[in-house]
Design an enzyme around this catalytic site. Structure first.
Site, PDB file in Angstrom:
ATOM      1  N   ARG A  10      -4.484  -4.434  -3.471  1.00 43.35           N
ATOM      2  CA  ARG A  10      -4.468  -5.816  -3.976  1.00 43.35           C
ATOM      3  C   ARG A  10      -5.659  -6.120  -4.899  1.00 43.35           C
ATOM      4  O   ARG A  10      -5.627  -7.111  -5.635  1.00 43.35           O
ATOM      5  CB  ARG A  10      -4.416  -6.809  -2.825  1.00 43.35           C
ATOM      6  CG  ARG A  10      -3.055  -6.798  -2.131  1.00 43.35           C
ATOM      7  CD  ARG A  10      -2.914  -7.855  -1.063  1.00 43.35           C
ATOM      8  NE  ARG A  10      -1.551  -7.940  -0.570  1.00 43.35           N
ATOM      9  CZ  ARG A  10      -1.103  -7.408   0.570  1.00 43.35           C
ATOM     10  NH1 ARG A  10      -1.926  -6.709   1.332  1.00 43.35           N
ATOM     11  NH2 ARG A  10       0.151  -7.561   0.935  1.00 43.35           N
TER      12      ARG A  10
ATOM     13  N   GLY B 278      -9.135   5.122  -0.244  1.00 45.78           N
ATOM     14  CA  GLY B 278      -9.100   4.738   1.178  1.00 45.78           C
ATOM     15  C   GLY B 278      -7.978   5.469   1.895  1.00 45.78           C
ATOM     16  O   GLY B 278      -8.168   6.077   2.953  1.00 45.78           O
ATOM     17  N   HIS B 279      -6.773   5.449   1.294  1.00 47.06           N
ATOM     18  CA  HIS B 279      -5.639   6.158   1.886  1.00 47.06           C
ATOM     19  C   HIS B 279      -5.947   7.665   1.967  1.00 47.06           C
ATOM     20  O   HIS B 279      -5.628   8.323   2.959  1.00 47.06           O
ATOM     21  CB  HIS B 279      -4.383   5.990   1.033  1.00 47.06           C
ATOM     22  CG  HIS B 279      -3.928   4.562   0.873  1.00 47.06           C
ATOM     23  ND1 HIS B 279      -3.970   3.908  -0.334  1.00 47.06           N
ATOM     24  CD2 HIS B 279      -3.413   3.687   1.759  1.00 47.06           C
ATOM     25  CE1 HIS B 279      -3.483   2.687  -0.178  1.00 47.06           C
ATOM     26  NE2 HIS B 279      -3.139   2.521   1.076  1.00 47.06           N
TER      27      HIS B 279
ATOM     28  N   GLY C  54       2.171   3.163  -0.144  1.00 49.34           N
ATOM     29  CA  GLY C  54       2.023   3.704  -1.489  1.00 49.34           C
ATOM     30  C   GLY C  54       0.929   2.999  -2.271  1.00 49.34           C
ATOM     31  O   GLY C  54       0.065   2.357  -1.686  1.00 49.34           O
ATOM     32  N   ALA C  55       0.950   3.165  -3.617  1.00 53.25           N
ATOM     33  CA  ALA C  55      -0.133   2.678  -4.492  1.00 53.25           C
ATOM     34  C   ALA C  55      -1.465   3.203  -3.941  1.00 53.25           C
ATOM     35  O   ALA C  55      -2.416   2.452  -3.697  1.00 53.25           O
ATOM     36  CB  ALA C  55      -0.140   1.155  -4.588  1.00 53.25           C
ATOM     37  N   LEU C  56      -1.501   4.503  -3.764  1.00 50.29           N
ATOM     38  CA  LEU C  56      -2.584   5.117  -2.989  1.00 50.29           C
ATOM     39  C   LEU C  56      -3.921   5.097  -3.728  1.00 50.29           C
ATOM     40  O   LEU C  56      -3.984   5.279  -4.942  1.00 50.29           O
ATOM     41  CB  LEU C  56      -2.204   6.559  -2.645  1.00 50.29           C
ATOM     42  CG  LEU C  56      -0.906   6.696  -1.847  1.00 50.29           C
ATOM     43  CD1 LEU C  56      -0.610   8.170  -1.559  1.00 50.29           C
ATOM     44  CD2 LEU C  56      -0.953   5.900  -0.544  1.00 50.29           C
ATOM     45  N   HIS C  57      -4.970   4.875  -2.947  1.00 50.97           N
ATOM     46  CA  HIS C  57      -6.336   4.904  -3.473  1.00 50.97           C
ATOM     47  C   HIS C  57      -7.183   5.776  -2.547  1.00 50.97           C
ATOM     48  O   HIS C  57      -6.659   6.338  -1.568  1.00 50.97           O
ATOM     49  CB  HIS C  57      -6.895   3.483  -3.605  1.00 50.97           C
ATOM     50  CG  HIS C  57      -6.769   2.640  -2.369  1.00 50.97           C
ATOM     51  ND1 HIS C  57      -7.381   2.960  -1.173  1.00 50.97           N
ATOM     52  CD2 HIS C  57      -6.070   1.492  -2.136  1.00 50.97           C
ATOM     53  CE1 HIS C  57      -7.103   2.048  -0.266  1.00 50.97           C
ATOM     54  NE2 HIS C  57      -6.286   1.140  -0.820  1.00 50.97           N
TER      55      HIS C  57
ATOM     56  N   GLN D 294       7.835  -6.885   6.765  1.00 52.80           N
ATOM     57  CA  GLN D 294       6.523  -7.413   7.100  1.00 52.80           C
ATOM     58  C   GLN D 294       5.999  -8.395   6.061  1.00 52.80           C
ATOM     59  O   GLN D 294       4.881  -8.869   6.151  1.00 52.80           O
ATOM     60  CB  GLN D 294       5.517  -6.286   7.358  1.00 52.80           C
ATOM     61  CG  GLN D 294       5.128  -5.491   6.136  1.00 52.80           C
ATOM     62  CD  GLN D 294       4.398  -4.223   6.538  1.00 52.80           C
ATOM     63  OE1 GLN D 294       4.937  -3.328   7.181  1.00 52.80           O
ATOM     64  NE2 GLN D 294       3.127  -4.133   6.173  1.00 52.80           N
TER      65      GLN D 294
ATOM     66  N   GLY E 103      -6.178   2.737   9.079  1.00 57.75           N
ATOM     67  CA  GLY E 103      -7.510   2.332   8.627  1.00 57.75           C
ATOM     68  C   GLY E 103      -8.022   1.120   9.392  1.00 57.75           C
ATOM     69  O   GLY E 103      -7.261   0.211   9.717  1.00 57.75           O
TER      70      GLY E 103
END
Ligand code: AMP
Length: 283
Positions: free
Chosen positions: A191, A40-41, A35-38, A65, A151
């Site tokens: 991040r 890149g995702h 989640g917290a998609l940008h 993880q 990715g």
């Protein structure tokens, strides 16, 4: 405007949808995310749509993880924003299980990640790849995709999962997608939001340092000299700590004693204040 996207939260509901698609002869691509998609995702979703008839995006912040001292509790979450972006990106389904659905009471079986997990991130985050391999094995069994897209940003993760799928004869293909970057070269990452303005202006030096090291290695400089120069540059640019900058075999991630012959990759993990950034480039 895109319609709102369908979200399923139990394996049962997920399988109802995938069974229908399978019956209709559709192929399925899975894009696992936390989640917290940008953007890149979303580039992975775009590739998924190109490679298969249906694109399923999983959103699951996997607690196993993260080590106890890592950033699980401050990991960014924005489900409403994510669903809007995935609707606009034309994803077909979101698989968003709760922690209880993923790890019900009594859960105790785990996948042990293989040799690709042995060091680099594995040395600094000893439980990380076991958690990643286990959750991805579960995601693959839940969704039964034809392909899963990851990715290159998390290059070692990609290598570990390719190895798992090959070693355990999992019936899907793993596809790696190129890293999306800001205009100044910084790899997109959820991040990055933790960086102060001053840190954000320093951060692109990571990509420039490893890119330069890659050129130097390609033109004959020893891996050791190129990576120690890159580390020195980063420390003087304001990075706090260099966990590693290493030239490795691009497939096995094993150490390379003699350069030449096999494709190489430079992988790095560095700290900028309280934020740990990773990146990698091909030589
Ligand atoms: P995450 O949500 O961080 O676990 O990432 C989910 C997937 O998106 C992983 O396969 C990542 O490698 C991939 N990803 C993260 N950042 C990028 C990026 N900047 N470009 C391309 N893929 C990315």
């Amino acid at each position: 405007m895109a319609e709102s996207i369908k979200v399923v939260r139990t394996v049962r509901d997920l399988r109802k949808v995938t069974a229908k698609w399978r019956q209709a002869g559709k192929t399925i691509a899975l894009v696992p995310t936390m989640g917290a998609l940008h953007a890149g995702h979303l580039s992975l979703v775009k590739l998924a749509k190109k490679k298969a008839d249906k694109a399923i995006v999983s959103i699951f912040v996997n607690p196993t993880q993260f080590a106890p001292h890592e950033d699980l509790s401050r990991y960014p979450r924005d489900e409403a924003g994510d669903l809007k972006k995935l609707g606009d990106a034309d994803a077909d389904l979101v698989w968003s299980p709760t922690v209880e659905a993923m790890y019900p009471e009594g859960f105790s079986t785990q996948v042990k990640a293989g040799s690709a997990a042995a060091d680099l991130e594995g040395a600094f985050r000893p439980h990380h790849f076991g958690g990643v391999a286990t959750v991805c094995c579960k995601l693959f069994n839940q969704v039964t995709p034809n392909i899963a897209i990851f990715g290159e940003k998390d290059y070692q993760q990609l290598a570990v999962l390719r190895q798992m799928v090959r070693d355990l004869d999992m019936p899907l293909e793993i596809i790696g997608a190129p890293t999306k970057r800001e205009k100044d070269g910084l790899a997109l990452s959820s991040r990055n939001a933790f960086l102060s303005e001053a840190e954000r202006s320093i951060a692109p030096a990571l990509y420039s340092a490893i890119s330069e090291a890659a050129l130097e290695v390609a033109s004959g400089m020893s891996a050791e000299t190129a990576t120690s120069d890159a580390a020195a540059k980063l420390l003087s640019a304001g990075f706090t700590t260099v966990d590693y900058i290493e030239v490795r075999d691009s497939e096995t991630l094993g150490e390379v004693s003699t350069l030449g012959g096999r494709p190489l990759r430079i992988l790095a993990a560095v700290w900028l204040g309280k934020t740990r950034l990773i990146d990698n480039v091909a030589v």
